[in-house]
Design a protein around this motif. Sequence first.
Motif, PDB file in Angstrom:
ATOM      1  N   LYS A 172     -88.123 -24.648  27.567  1.00  0.00           N
ATOM      2  CA  LYS A 172     -88.249 -23.236  27.335  1.00  0.00           C
ATOM      3  C   LYS A 172     -86.899 -22.632  26.827  1.00  0.00           C
ATOM      4  O   LYS A 172     -86.874 -22.052  25.967  1.00  0.00           O
ATOM      5  N   TYR A 227     -86.792 -23.949  22.988  1.00  0.00           N
ATOM      6  CA  TYR A 227     -87.735 -23.107  22.470  1.00  0.00           C
ATOM      7  C   TYR A 227     -87.023 -21.574  22.262  1.00  0.00           C
ATOM      8  O   TYR A 227     -87.234 -20.941  20.961  1.00  0.00           O
ATOM      9  N   ALA A 228     -86.627 -20.957  23.153  1.00  0.00           N
ATOM     10  CA  ALA A 228     -86.004 -19.557  23.284  1.00  0.00           C
ATOM     11  C   ALA A 228     -84.915 -19.526  22.154  1.00  0.00           C
ATOM     12  O   ALA A 228     -84.815 -18.277  21.700  1.00  0.00           O
ATOM     13  N   GLU A 253     -93.092 -18.443  20.702  1.00  0.00           N
ATOM     14  CA  GLU A 253     -93.814 -18.004  22.175  1.00  0.00           C
ATOM     15  C   GLU A 253     -93.907 -19.182  22.967  1.00  0.00           C
ATOM     16  O   GLU A 253     -94.489 -20.202  22.773  1.00  0.00           O
ATOM     17  N   TYR A 254     -93.336 -19.146  24.261  1.00  0.00           N
ATOM     18  CA  TYR A 254     -93.393 -19.990  25.025  1.00  0.00           C
ATOM     19  C   TYR A 254     -93.716 -19.479  26.617  1.00  0.00           C
ATOM     20  O   TYR A 254     -93.153 -18.486  27.024  1.00  0.00           O
ATOM     21  N   SER A 255     -94.741 -20.017  27.317  1.00  0.00           N
ATOM     22  CA  SER A 255     -95.087 -19.550  28.615  1.00  0.00           C
ATOM     23  C   SER A 255     -95.177 -20.632  29.527  1.00  0.00           C
ATOM     24  O   SER A 255     -95.606 -21.793  29.061  1.00  0.00           O
ATOM     25  N   ARG A 306     -99.749 -21.878  11.999  1.00  0.00           N
ATOM     26  CA  ARG A 306     -99.212 -21.740  13.510  1.00  0.00           C
ATOM     27  C   ARG A 306     -99.870 -22.928  14.190  1.00  0.00           C
ATOM     28  O   ARG A 306    -100.894 -23.360  13.968  1.00  0.00           O
ATOM     29  N   THR A 321    -100.511 -24.260  18.003  1.00  0.00           N
ATOM     30  CA  THR A 321    -100.573 -23.604  19.516  1.00  0.00           C
ATOM     31  C   THR A 321    -100.836 -24.908  20.170  1.00  0.00           C
ATOM     32  O   THR A 321    -101.871 -25.709  20.164  1.00  0.00           O
TER      33      THR A 321
END
Length: 153
Positions: free
Chosen positions: A83, A86-87, A93-95, A55, A57
Motif C-alpha cells: 500500500k 502504491y501510495a 487506487e489501493y484498498s 486500466r 484492476t
Amino acid sequence: MKKIVSIVAVVCLALGLAACGAKVKEEKGVAVLTMEQEALKTTMTLDAKGDTVTRITQDSVISTANLTEEQIQMVLTASEQAKSSYAEIKGIEYSLEQKDGEIVEKIVIPTDKDTLQAVIKAGLLPVTDSKAEKLSVKETKKALEAAGWKVEK
C-alpha cells in the motif's frame, strides 16, 4: 462538370478520413485473467481502447480459514508495505479489507504514460521494456498466460 466531380471527390475523401479518425471508445473488462495459488485467488481485469490497455484492476482474495494468526499478520504487514509503495504513485487506487474469513486487496492502475512509467520504475509492474509508454492487450494477455495466468476472457 469537372469542378462538381472534384468537389464530390474531396467531400467523400474528407468524410472517409473523418470516419477513420473516429475516437475509439474505452471498453471495460476486455480481458480477464485469473491465477490461483493455495489460499490466494487473483483476478486481473484489463480495460482498453482498441488494443491499448487503459486500466489494470487487480483483485486478490486470500482465504484466512487455514492460516494461523501469525500468517495472517504477515499477509497484512506485506499488504501495508505494498500500500505504501502504491501510495507514492499518483492516480493509483489501493484498498485492503479483512472480512468474512478473507483478506481482499484491490489495486487499480491507470496506464497513462506517466503512471505507467512510474509503476515500471518502481518495479511494481513486470514489464520488460522499461521505457514502455503503453501496454498492448494482446501482448499483455500472452505474457500473463505464459506466466501461468488463466485467460477467462
